[in-house]
Write a protein that holds these residues in place. Sequence first.
Motif, mmCIF file in Angstrom:
data_model
loop_
_atom_site.group_PDB
_atom_site.id
_atom_site.type_symbol
_atom_site.label_atom_id
_atom_site.label_comp_id
_atom_site.label_asym_id
_atom_site.label_seq_id
_atom_site.Cartn_x
_atom_site.Cartn_y
_atom_site.Cartn_z
ATOM 1 N N ILE B 53 0.802 -1.177 -0.179
ATOM 2 C CA ILE B 53 0.090 -0.080 -0.036
ATOM 3 C C ILE B 53 0.845 1.216 -0.107
ATOM 4 O O ILE B 53 0.585 2.161 -0.748
ATOM 5 C CB ILE B 53 -0.904 -0.085 1.264
ATOM 6 C CG1 ILE B 53 -1.900 -1.241 1.111
ATOM 7 C CG2 ILE B 53 -1.663 1.251 1.213
ATOM 8 C CD1 ILE B 53 -2.762 -1.389 2.624
ATOM 9 N N GLN B 54 1.934 1.255 0.927
ATOM 10 C CA GLN B 54 2.739 2.416 0.901
ATOM 11 C C GLN B 54 3.641 2.559 -0.377
ATOM 12 O O GLN B 54 3.992 3.760 -0.723
ATOM 13 C CB GLN B 54 3.584 2.128 2.167
ATOM 14 C CG GLN B 54 3.051 2.453 3.725
ATOM 15 C CD GLN B 54 2.618 3.843 3.832
ATOM 16 O OE1 GLN B 54 3.329 4.995 3.300
ATOM 17 N NE2 GLN B 54 1.139 4.116 3.924
ATOM 18 N N GLN B 57 1.419 4.086 -2.986
ATOM 19 C CA GLN B 57 1.123 5.621 -2.895
ATOM 20 C C GLN B 57 2.282 6.277 -3.112
ATOM 21 O O GLN B 57 2.521 7.513 -3.782
ATOM 22 C CB GLN B 57 1.110 5.808 -1.054
ATOM 23 C CG GLN B 57 0.824 7.113 -0.839
ATOM 24 C CD GLN B 57 0.504 7.356 0.518
ATOM 25 O OE1 GLN B 57 -0.522 7.848 0.915
ATOM 26 N NE2 GLN B 57 1.430 6.950 1.442
ATOM 27 N N ALA B 60 2.600 6.390 -6.811
ATOM 28 C CA ALA B 60 1.702 7.306 -7.313
ATOM 29 C C ALA B 60 2.003 8.681 -7.218
ATOM 30 O O ALA B 60 1.886 9.593 -8.100
ATOM 31 C CB ALA B 60 0.362 6.797 -6.715
ATOM 32 N N ASN B 61 2.649 8.993 -6.170
ATOM 33 C CA ASN B 61 2.972 10.499 -5.897
ATOM 34 C C ASN B 61 4.113 10.826 -6.606
ATOM 35 O O ASN B 61 4.299 12.057 -6.703
ATOM 36 C CB ASN B 61 3.050 10.603 -4.234
ATOM 37 C CG ASN B 61 1.745 10.571 -3.407
ATOM 38 O OD1 ASN B 61 0.746 10.626 -4.363
ATOM 39 N ND2 ASN B 61 1.768 10.288 -2.228
ATOM 40 N N GLY B 63 4.254 10.613 -9.628
ATOM 41 C CA GLY B 63 3.880 11.178 -10.821
ATOM 42 C C GLY B 63 3.953 10.067 -12.076
ATOM 43 O O GLY B 63 4.016 10.593 -13.283
ATOM 44 N N LYS B 75 -3.918 -5.379 -2.408
ATOM 45 C CA LYS B 75 -4.159 -3.959 -1.998
ATOM 46 C C LYS B 75 -3.395 -3.017 -2.908
ATOM 47 O O LYS B 75 -3.833 -1.932 -3.194
ATOM 48 C CB LYS B 75 -3.820 -3.993 -0.363
ATOM 49 C CG LYS B 75 -4.617 -4.836 0.495
ATOM 50 C CD LYS B 75 -4.348 -4.356 1.978
ATOM 51 C CE LYS B 75 -5.278 -5.516 2.706
ATOM 52 N NZ LYS B 75 -4.492 -6.676 2.996
ATOM 53 N N MET B 78 -5.043 -2.106 -5.979
ATOM 54 C CA MET B 78 -6.256 -1.239 -5.710
ATOM 55 C C MET B 78 -5.728 0.299 -5.602
ATOM 56 O O MET B 78 -6.498 1.042 -6.391
ATOM 57 C CB MET B 78 -7.070 -1.542 -4.426
ATOM 58 C CG MET B 78 -8.023 -2.729 -4.474
ATOM 59 S SD MET B 78 -8.684 -3.234 -2.929
ATOM 60 C CE MET B 78 -9.468 -1.822 -2.265
ATOM 61 N N VAL B 79 -4.781 0.513 -4.825
ATOM 62 C CA VAL B 79 -4.059 1.640 -4.887
ATOM 63 C C VAL B 79 -3.905 2.228 -6.020
ATOM 64 O O VAL B 79 -4.140 3.268 -6.716
ATOM 65 C CB VAL B 79 -3.128 1.719 -3.983
ATOM 66 C CG1 VAL B 79 -2.483 3.203 -4.028
ATOM 67 C CG2 VAL B 79 -3.331 1.400 -2.453
ATOM 68 N N GLN B 82 -6.810 2.905 -8.414
ATOM 69 C CA GLN B 82 -7.529 4.227 -7.858
ATOM 70 C C GLN B 82 -6.780 5.334 -8.336
ATOM 71 O O GLN B 82 -7.140 6.396 -8.714
ATOM 72 C CB GLN B 82 -7.474 4.288 -6.482
ATOM 73 C CG GLN B 82 -8.713 3.191 -5.829
ATOM 74 C CD GLN B 82 -9.952 3.652 -6.426
ATOM 75 O OE1 GLN B 82 -10.429 4.686 -6.117
ATOM 76 N NE2 GLN B 82 -10.874 2.727 -6.614
ATOM 77 N N ALA B 83 -5.217 5.390 -8.342
ATOM 78 C CA ALA B 83 -4.339 6.552 -8.928
ATOM 79 C C ALA B 83 -4.344 6.596 -10.351
ATOM 80 O O ALA B 83 -3.727 7.424 -10.979
ATOM 81 C CB ALA B 83 -3.155 6.328 -8.276
#
Lengths: 292, 120, 282
Positions: B53-54, B57, B60-61, B63, B75, B78-79, B82-83
């Motif tokens: 998950i981390q 994230q 995704a951040n 870019g 999981k 999913m992240v 979603q991104a």
Amino acid sequence: MTELVIISGKGGTGKTSILASFAALAGNAVFADCDVDAADLHLILNPTIQSRNVFSSGHEAVIRQVDCTQCGECYDVCRFDAVIKSESHSGELKFTVDPFSCEGCGVCVWFCPVKAIDFPECVCGEWYVSDTRFGPMVHARLGIAAENSGKLVSLVRREAKKIADEGGRDLVLVDGPPGIGCPVIASITGSDAAIVVTEPTLSGRHDLERVMELTRHFQIPVYVCINKWDINPEMTESVESDAVEAGAVLLGRIPYDREVTNAQIRGVSVVEHGKGPASESIRGVWEKWLTM
Amino acid sequence: MKIAFSTTGDSLDSPLDNRFGRAARFLVYDTDSSAFEILDNSQNLNAAQGAGIQTAQAVANAGVESVITGHVGPKAFMVLQQAGIKIYHSEAPTVSQALELFNAGSLQEAKSSDVRGHWQ
Amino acid sequence: MNIAIASGKGGTGKTTVAVALAQTAAGPVQLLDCDVEEPNAHIFVKPEACITHAVNVLIPVVDESICDANGKCSEICQFNAIVSLKTKAMVFPELCHSCGGCLRACPTGAITEEEQQTGIIETGSRDGLEFVMGRLDVGQAMSPPVIRAVKKHTKQDALTLIDCPPGTSCPVIAAVRDCDFVVLVTEPTPFGLHDLILAVETMRELGLPFGVVINRSDAGDRRVEDYCRDEKIHLLAMIPENRKVAEAYSRGESITTAVPELVPLFRSLLEKVFELVGEVRT
């Protein structure tokens, strides 16, 4: 490589005694004791520790009394009643964190207006890589009253798999913990198959139902063997038919046999001890498993 | 467009890491400039729980629009989804070989997680 | 008075002892089954007029229309249960410890909480014995919230007996905390001894008074007895191995009905505990 986990739902059904016998019969396997709360496999496999490692996980809040202004913010934000407020005879307030109740969420650390709360990592136990007379073994000891047994279980499994991969061993035998909670979930997720050892009692049946719900939830193929089956032959029949109906494959029955305890007292597996009917039955269960 | 590759090294010749959540680092390659940068993931490598998950994230951040890796847990999947990040599986031995396959259009986009979650 | 019945190793007869004590004690008695992963005491108590209530935990919910993706929620969360993406935040309830940190840390007020079931509690009674049981939902990882919910039913003016989960980690701590005495049930085998030592260390760490019951006392060796003597641990009772007990257990019959000759043993066990608690208190 196959990863096979032995679980039981209910404790004390003979899981570890059976696994130790499988270890003796398997040949080319690695053993992982994931019952980190009450690990017993080492009492039979008698490992020689090759490497000893610290297991640290999560954090714990500690209030620096010299910097604390007794504002009580930590006491207000803690949802686990872990911050204890006490008053001295002179009426002075003191806030401390009870390490046994601290969940390690860090909310008090974040909101302390004067940043007077430290948040060190917790040392929660130790884990070991060892040699045994049957092959390598990974095991652990969770610290007294420590948390995060699930993470330690994941770590023990991961290390055992690594050793199997590197050493060309084709089987990882995992001794799982009792219950259905976090350490059990960590023991079974992603493994190839689970053998549930149960006993012919109403409690055993009840716990088997719950643990099979769990294996279904995580989609693990499940095999069942009944230990001490002759304590209640009728119950054995009904537990077995329930298990089959719930999707399990039966691996056989093991009779009640005091030689199982005698083997344990001698510090050897039941099949090495070689006396009594249970030894033969365990061998039969293992052979049945091999045909699967 | 930026693409993230899970890797154990820090160059285009480095091996592709077949784990996503517990990959040591990511090579983020910019197709417009052909430049790349390294995203360290070692803190998630040892996460108590939710490493995938981390990691998702962080990726995704950074870019990125696509991720090329071995296996992605449910999981993390999913992240990333979603991104709005596309996920490609590759068993190529190195980052550059995976990139070639991607440029040739021979990597298939993953539509679901391909490994069961490790729960922790 | 609260008395917990615990054991390091599972399957040593903890539930048998807890139920037997509950059924032989005089006056108002309640039995709380805190082995919420695998609760079994109800099989022997057979409670009537049961009422079921849900045990809920609080899980954050993010209002996407307010969330500005500032990332504070994910920064405070120690359990990686919430992530902040460019446009929104995502919650993973199975990893959440319900600490409320994200809700407090969010500067925009986009996070609220909703209740989510994690288990159930059943209450009932049988022949004057009040019975409370917790049951963790299958697939849920964390049992302490359910254990704490069961313990909220503790009555001040009754004798409360608590059937604990096996082991020595967080669920056991949650169950034995604030008890006046812990009865550790073990068996005279190497596994029994090894796990008893861990349980004893745990109780000492927690500062709880405790004593030991050896079940199937003639089925192994003397090492548990020797250990208790050397460590000056109170040996509260020895229950000999008895096929009738095992058979009654398998049928879900309580030991006091099936083998009434054992009733005096449990009475005297309870008296010893009362005596020891009295000593601690004075």
